[in-house]
Design an enzyme around this catalytic site. Sequence first.
Site, mmCIF file in Angstrom:
data_model
loop_
_atom_site.group_PDB
_atom_site.id
_atom_site.type_symbol
_atom_site.label_atom_id
_atom_site.label_comp_id
_atom_site.label_asym_id
_atom_site.label_seq_id
_atom_site.Cartn_x
_atom_site.Cartn_y
_atom_site.Cartn_z
ATOM 1 N N GLU A 183 -2.083 1.078 -8.492
ATOM 2 C CA GLU A 183 -2.271 -0.052 -9.832
ATOM 3 C C GLU A 183 -3.913 -0.023 -9.883
ATOM 4 O OE1 GLU A 183 1.760 -2.181 -9.902
ATOM 5 O OE2 GLU A 183 -0.181 -3.559 -9.325
ATOM 6 N N GLU A 376 7.267 2.587 -7.893
ATOM 7 C CA GLU A 376 7.579 1.200 -7.609
ATOM 8 C C GLU A 376 8.528 0.694 -8.571
ATOM 9 O OE1 GLU A 376 4.809 -2.027 -7.134
ATOM 10 O OE2 GLU A 376 3.440 -0.482 -5.939
HETATM 11 P P1 P53 Z 1 4.982 -9.245 -6.391
HETATM 12 C C1 P53 Z 1 1.810 -7.756 -10.741
HETATM 13 C C2 P53 Z 1 2.289 -7.189 -12.126
HETATM 14 C C3 P53 Z 1 2.660 -5.680 -11.803
HETATM 15 C C4 P53 Z 1 2.673 -5.323 -10.445
HETATM 16 O O1 P53 Z 1 4.487 -7.707 -6.998
HETATM 17 C C5 P53 Z 1 1.996 -5.803 -9.486
HETATM 18 C C6 P53 Z 1 1.547 -7.368 -9.602
HETATM 19 C C7 P53 Z 1 1.192 -7.942 -8.322
HETATM 20 O O2 P53 Z 1 1.966 -9.239 -8.343
HETATM 21 O O3 P53 Z 1 1.820 -5.490 -8.163
HETATM 22 C C8 P53 Z 1 2.536 -4.381 -7.647
HETATM 23 O O4 P53 Z 1 4.775 -8.761 -4.937
HETATM 24 C C9 P53 Z 1 1.907 -3.991 -6.470
HETATM 25 C C10 P53 Z 1 2.667 -4.569 -5.191
HETATM 26 C C11 P53 Z 1 3.543 -5.404 -5.441
HETATM 27 C C12 P53 Z 1 4.685 -5.501 -6.355
HETATM 28 O O5 P53 Z 1 3.978 -4.861 -7.635
HETATM 29 O O6 P53 Z 1 3.909 -9.955 -6.783
HETATM 30 O O7 P53 Z 1 1.723 -2.489 -6.425
HETATM 31 O O8 P53 Z 1 1.733 -4.544 -4.003
HETATM 32 O O9 P53 Z 1 4.029 -6.362 -4.253
HETATM 33 C C13 P53 Z 1 5.346 -6.430 -6.725
HETATM 34 O O10 P53 Z 1 6.235 -9.503 -6.707
#
Ligand code: P53
Length: 479
Positions: A183, A376
């Site tokens: 990201e 993801e």
């Molecule tokens: P969490 C924010 C918005 C979009 C993606 O997020 C993000 C985030 C960070 O919060 O991060 C990605 O754990 C990232 C992962 C993360 C996952 O999204 O806040 O690549 O490390 O865990 C989900 O629910």
Amino acid sequence: MTEKLTFPDGFLWGGATAANQCEGAYNLEGRGLANVDVVPIGPDREAIITGQKKMFSFEEGYFYPAKQAIDMYHHYKEDIALFAEMGFKTYRLSIAWTRIFPKGDETVPNEAGLAFYEDLFKECHKYGIQPLVTITHFDCPMHLITEYGGWRNRRMLDFYEKLCRTLFTRYKGLVKYWLTFNEINMILHAPFMGAGLCFEEGENQELVKYQAAHYELVASALATKIAHEIDPENKVGCMLAAGQYYPNTAHPRDYWAAMEEDRKSYFFIDVQARGEYPNYAKKQWERERIEIQMTAEDLELLKDNTVDFVSFSYYASLVASGDPEVKELTAGNIFASLKNPYLESSEWGWQIDPLGLRITLNAIWDRYQKPMFIVENGLGAMDTPDENGHVADDYRIAYLEAHIKAMRDAIYQDGVDLLGYTTWGCIDLVSAGTGEMNKRYGFIYVDRDNAGHGSLKRSKKKSFYWYKDVIASNGASIE
Ligand code: P53
């Protein structure tokens, strides 16, 4: 036209994790301290990950969930066996930089760290699982932050290059798919977590962020070049936190606002996939007097070493408005978004929009025409095990099913080129945004709570069996 239910042959189904959110063992076998270790759970987390409040070591009165996480460092054989049982074709994981170079500026890597990942990759291959490796997933050695200021310093290019050469050489033949920075656009939204940046009183934060972004972009191009030199079989991708912005109304100024928000993210991929800074960015820098230090060699590197594929995370679509009076933002998201009245939200306020995934896939395909990889996607939710410890996560199955259908539409109705799909947090892990354990994404439940209590025992949720059928049927089990 008869509708196809199965995905293309060789489609890479799997799951994704990141080192600091699952490994734990933060100080074992020579591992050094990283930015991602010193971000606590609780009210200060946001100020710390955004670089507004400095926390460079563990402090009294805070709980740091990454120290132990789900202790995958000691459970990886068991966990990979569970992934194999679901039929994973690929497993996306990240390297903890500080296991390989504990301080970041050493000349000789830490053999124990290299051996750990070598063994992990061999374990994957035992089951025919192809590792997909993120070189840095938000992590930066603390020493590089305190001594050099993190990615604001050009010297980072040398340290990152050394890391990459070491990895590409050691894991030649074991790893083929690489992502340079997780990201990469997160540098604008969470600069300490994303790039080890902290700000000084009165400095131009936009300038610092874009200068650091330039170094990361050059580092990414350099990594791509070296990866191809060391093994022409290597495939290198960029990685975007994606999610299309919609205009809040049909008013042209709202459409314009949405376009500008999207461009803040596409800016990075425009460079990594097309090899040049886009004009809108150059003009913005001119207007805002942001003068980026860059050399002719940098620009040449960017031009000559674009990525092989474009990967991204997708959780939600977003809404932007050009009307300064409209300000009702959704809760709990690093990316600012207005509420979309047509969508449901998760318990953390992330708006659920499967068609938005099809829209995003098409937008990225139209812009770059490079193979894509969804690395993801998933639903962060509170799971409550029943008296037998079983989690019936029908809500997660519904979310994933709808997104897989949207992916299938994008492939067969629209003709996008999609290499694979790895769901986020295939095993429950620590949330990056909040530091919570209770924001769970997994097919595998891990017994641990927000305060770090629990046996760490793994158990299969209902979605575990559901995903196993999806993979075994190559998607056809979803009508
Ligand atoms: P969490 C924010 C918005 C979009 C993606 O997020 C993000 C985030 C960070 O919060 O991060 C990605 O754990 C990232 C992962 C993360 C996952 O999204 O806040 O690549 O490390 O865990 C989900 O629910």
